[in-house]
Design an enzyme around this catalytic site. Sequence first.
Site, PDB file in Angstrom:
ATOM      1  N   ASP A  78       0.754  -1.123   0.291  1.00  0.00           N
ATOM      2  CA  ASP A  78      -0.157  -0.089   0.125  1.00  0.00           C
ATOM      3  C   ASP A  78       1.227   1.364   0.579  1.00  0.00           C
ATOM      4  OD1 ASP A  78       1.050  -0.091   2.843  1.00  0.00           O
ATOM      5  OD2 ASP A  78      -0.719  -1.095   3.119  1.00  0.00           O
ATOM      6  N   ASP A  80       1.351   5.450   1.223  1.00  0.00           N
ATOM      7  CA  ASP A  80       0.708   6.719   2.133  1.00  0.00           C
ATOM      8  C   ASP A  80       1.421   7.691   1.463  1.00  0.00           C
ATOM      9  OD1 ASP A  80      -0.228   4.339   3.744  1.00  0.00           O
ATOM     10  OD2 ASP A  80       1.265   4.191   5.004  1.00  0.00           O
ATOM     11  N   ASP A 157       9.814   6.014  12.711  1.00  0.00           N
ATOM     12  CA  ASP A 157      10.608   4.418  13.466  1.00  0.00           C
ATOM     13  C   ASP A 157      12.112   4.495  12.883  1.00  0.00           C
ATOM     14  OD1 ASP A 157       9.521   3.472  11.412  1.00  0.00           O
ATOM     15  OD2 ASP A 157       8.242   2.136  12.631  1.00  0.00           O
TER      16      ASP A 157
END
Length: 449
Positions: A78, A80, A157
């Site tokens: 996917d 983003d 992260d």
Amino acid sequence: MIKKLLQRVFKPATSNKSAPATPAGKVERISARVHRIDRKLLSNAAIKTTEGLQKAGFEAFVVGGAVRDLLLKQRPKDFDVATNATPEQVNKVFRRSRIIGRRFRLVHVMFGDEVIEVSTFRGSHLNEQGDAKVADTGRILRDNVFGSQEEDAVRRDFTANALYYDPASEEVLDFHQGVPDIQAGILRMIGDPVTRYREDPVRMLRAVRLSAKLGLKIDKATEQPISELADLLHDVPPSRLFDEMLKLFLSGHAIESANALRQHGLHHGLLPLLDVVLEQPIGERFVKLALKNTDERVLSGKPVSPSFLFATLLWHEVLLAWKKFEQQGNKPIPALHMAMDEVCDIQAEKMAIHKRFSATMREIWGLQPRFEQRAGKRPYSLLENPRYRAAYDFLLLRCESGELPAELGQWWTDFANADGEQRQTMLLPETAPKKRRRRRGPKKSAAGE
Ligand code: ATP
Ligand code: MG
């Protein structure tokens, strides 16, 4: 070839330092000639989303896991997009879009059946005017502050996850030396790993999952504190843990992930009983077979059922509890249901398995004793059960792991494939004489039914 080129452009990444805090505003702009992202791996929807926002005067980039996967020559599952437009502004640009989420306000932009998740650049939770909240352990409870692109990069992260790709200019913007880390095969936390794990303990699971999935080695300083901080996972809301575990087990690399979880002492809080399971020879074989099965299905693009997966992971706990309740004098079927309740209750304290999955999981378990009944009409009615297929696959795993004789699984395979006459000949003789049914009370009249 590309690796060499990149190594020439960047200094090789050392593997025992935490990511250097890149001075604010310092960004590497990496051109297509160097990063060699294959545009064919990008989805049209992602390109249309960034284009739409840029035409409206905003900045917009493909971000996070998708850029990392593109650099690794893998097709992202996917996409983003990150932008400096607010959710309301994004919503205005795209007719087919909606604002979602209360904690993090995001926009879903729809193209056919593809959904692109658009988020506004976020700032640090330490920002004083911010709407942020931190627990005593350092865990961030709320952070929904808009910020600059650099700030957005810092709060991600791993260095490999903090890359921004602009499909128009084909440049990758790298604030934390993520591209050289990816090329060196390293997963490295941005900033001080201990602080970052305290802020969000789920990052420990992400480190394990992403390294198993992508074949990246966790950098020493990023890896080292994980075992010590494993207990912090107890404070994470169970539903969030469930989502992360689902990703982990459905990544196509469940076996490596499970082994790595164990190696890092992370499994205790998740499937509290998994540890015990993995220590019993039959239980371990069963779990491994189930995970192998799942991995094969995922990697060949077949659907997998989370209910089935969790049913397998917890089965040997159910078996143990089942035996215990039988030894306490309960009949087999009620004892099985007591065992299922007990295992689900213990599990729910740590990692809530969504109701829609746990109901099916219980059906799969509940049907298992019925495979032992091979006389009369019962095998026919089991074949008609809507959960027969899942329960049968589960039975085969039990046979393959050595828990049940292989002959039983084979009998059901043959029975399902046989025609009417053959089936009759396969049925076993009734063992116990049929009990006569005692009728309770007077027979009801038809009108009363
Ligand atoms: P996957 O390929 O499994 O989707 P991902 O890295 O894309 O991996 P997502 O959960 O989709 O994982 O997250 C998208 C991005 O959001 C990440 O790449 C990272 O930049 C950021 N992110 C996600 N979770 C965290 C977290 N716990 N802490 C900081 N940043 C995070
Ligand atoms: Mg993702």
